[in-house]
Design an enzyme around this catalytic site. Structure first.
Site, PDB file in Angstrom:
ATOM      1  N   GLY A 134       2.790  -1.005   4.275  1.00  0.00           N
ATOM      2  CA  GLY A 134       2.895   0.419   3.960  1.00  0.00           C
ATOM      3  C   GLY A 134       4.344   0.805   3.731  1.00  0.00           C
ATOM      4  N   GLY A 135       4.955   1.354   4.760  1.00  0.00           N
ATOM      5  CA  GLY A 135       6.320   1.897   4.656  1.00  0.00           C
ATOM      6  C   GLY A 135       7.320   0.981   3.972  1.00  0.00           C
TER       7      GLY A 135
ATOM      8  CG  HIS B 145      -5.788   2.185   5.045  1.00  0.00           C
ATOM      9  ND1 HIS B 145      -5.359   3.138   5.926  1.00  0.00           N
ATOM     10  CD2 HIS B 145      -4.792   1.273   4.954  1.00  0.00           C
ATOM     11  CE1 HIS B 145      -4.137   2.814   6.339  1.00  0.00           C
ATOM     12  NE2 HIS B 145      -3.771   1.690   5.764  1.00  0.00           N
TER      13      HIS B 145
ATOM     14  CD  GLU C 197      -3.558  -2.312   7.305  1.00  0.00           C
ATOM     15  OE1 GLU C 197      -2.485  -2.597   6.789  1.00  0.00           O
ATOM     16  OE2 GLU C 197      -4.155  -1.239   7.067  1.00  0.00           O
TER      17      GLU C 197
ATOM     18  CD  GLU D 159      -2.918   5.748   6.543  1.00  0.00           C
ATOM     19  OE1 GLU D 159      -2.867   5.766   5.301  1.00  0.00           O
ATOM     20  OE2 GLU D 159      -2.033   5.224   7.249  1.00  0.00           O
TER      21      GLU D 159
ATOM     22  CG  ASN E  35      -1.685   1.236   1.437  1.00  0.00           C
ATOM     23  OD1 ASN E  35      -1.774   2.062   0.519  1.00  0.00           O
ATOM     24  ND2 ASN E  35      -2.271   1.412   2.613  1.00  0.00           N
ATOM     25  CD1 TRP E  36       3.597   0.862  -2.785  1.00  0.00           C
ATOM     26  CD2 TRP E  36       3.549   1.885  -4.775  1.00  0.00           C
ATOM     27  NE1 TRP E  36       4.257   0.067  -3.685  1.00  0.00           N
ATOM     28  CE2 TRP E  36       4.245   0.670  -4.923  1.00  0.00           C
ATOM     29  CE3 TRP E  36       3.387   2.696  -5.903  1.00  0.00           C
ATOM     30  CZ2 TRP E  36       4.783   0.243  -6.139  1.00  0.00           C
ATOM     31  CZ3 TRP E  36       3.924   2.275  -7.112  1.00  0.00           C
ATOM     32  CH2 TRP E  36       4.621   1.065  -7.229  1.00  0.00           C
TER      33      TRP E  36
ATOM     34  N   GLY F 177       2.424   2.460  10.662  1.00  0.00           N
ATOM     35  CA  GLY F 177       3.391   3.533  10.467  1.00  0.00           C
ATOM     36  C   GLY F 177       4.068   3.985  11.751  1.00  0.00           C
TER      37      GLY F 177
HETATM   38  P1  PGA Z   1       2.748   0.363   7.644  1.00  0.00           P
HETATM   39  O1  PGA Z   1       1.297   0.593   6.988  1.00  0.00           O
HETATM   40  O2  PGA Z   1       3.293  -0.916   7.086  1.00  0.00           O
HETATM   41  O3  PGA Z   1       3.550   1.564   7.195  1.00  0.00           O
HETATM   42  O4  PGA Z   1       2.558   0.314   9.111  1.00  0.00           O
HETATM   43  C1  PGA Z   1       0.419  -0.485   6.769  1.00  0.00           C
HETATM   44  C2  PGA Z   1      -0.857   0.018   6.168  1.00  0.00           C
HETATM   45  O5  PGA Z   1      -1.308   1.115   6.551  1.00  0.00           O
HETATM   46  O6  PGA Z   1      -1.465  -0.629   5.305  1.00  0.00           O
END
Ligand code: PGA
Length: 250
Positions: A233-234, A95, A167, A97, A9-10, A173
């Site tokens: 993510g990261g 997600h 998650e 976010e 997930n960029w 993050g």
């Molecule tokens: P992260 O993000 O690996 O940077 O913790 C995961 C995500 O939000 O899908």
């Protein structure tokens, strides 16, 4: 046997140049990934480039979100049919976010799940609790509520055509990963919740873990019996780290 999936997930990262070099790097190493399925979810604007570079490869791609509407006066939104136009297989829905910054409710996310499925896309449904909710002991209650919204709208069979990503919000993050046992416990709960409705769907359902997964902790997490891969993510922004997780998933 559930085939593991590792999806990057960029988020809102990158440039045309970095997308090209990242995919070049992933492409060079992906041949070493034997059994896991690999996918990337770039920002919408890079989907044409991603399609151009990945067509014919073993790497799938997808969107990070989609509209509940099919077309019309919805400024800034992207429809499922548009994701299909650029060869997307997957689309992330719900997600944390999006839930947090765009106030997406469980019901809206369920609708997005349904719209994605109707368009032939494979939704990756994100669920997970905040730190506050974990500390209050309500983790299971929260993930059950998020999951039940989809089952209520679509029936349990809809989950046979999607993927779940557990998650924990406090791990996204932050560098703070759930321990393999902590994650496994919630994954097993999610699977048992689905099994109450259909043991067959539960057995086939891929449940990914997401939240600071890295090459160093991926094997131990994905080694747990109910963890079927990762939403990254990261660590999906560098080819070496992402490939490290993909090979760990093998
Ligand atoms: P992260 O993000 O690996 O940077 O913790 C995961 C995500 O939000 O899908």
């Amino acid at each position: 046997m559930r085939r593991p999936l590792v999806a990057g997930n960029w988020k809102m990262n990158g440039s045309l140049e970095s997308v090209r070099s990242l995919l070049d790097g992933i492409g060079r190493g992906v041949g070493d990934v034997k059994s896991a399925e690999v996918a990337v979810c770039p920002p919408y604007i890079y989907l044409p480039e991603v399609e151009k570079l990945l067509s014919g490869s073993d790497i799938a791609w997808g969107g990070q979100d989609l509209s509940t509407e099919s077309s019309g006066a919805y400024t800034g939104e992207v429809a499922a049919s548009m994701l299909n136009d650029f060869g997307c297989k997957y689309v992330i829905v719900g997600h944390s976010e999006r839930r947090t910054y765009h106030a997406e409710s469980d019901q809206l996310v369920a609708k997005k799940y349904a719209v994605a499925r109707a368009a032939g896309l494979v939704p990756i449904l994100c669920i997970g609790e905040t730190l506050e909710e974990r500390e209050a002991g309500t983790t299971n209650e929260v993930v059950a509520r998020q999951l039940d919204a989809v089952i209520a709208l679509e029936g349990v069979d809809a989950l046979a055509h999607g993927v779940i990503a557990y998650e924990p919000v406090w791990a996204i993050g932050t560098g703070k990963t759930a321990t393999p046992d902590q994650a496994q416990e919630v994954h097993a709960f999610i699977r048992s919740r689905v099994a109450e409705k259909s043991s067959e769907v539960a057995e086939g359902l891929r449940i990914l873990y997401g939240g600071s997964m890295k090459p160093g902790n991926a094997a131990e997490l994905i080694g747990k019996s109910d963890i079927d891969g990762g939403l990254i993510g990261g660590a999906s922004l560098t080819a070496e780290d992402f490939l490290g997780i993909c090979t760990a998933a093998d």
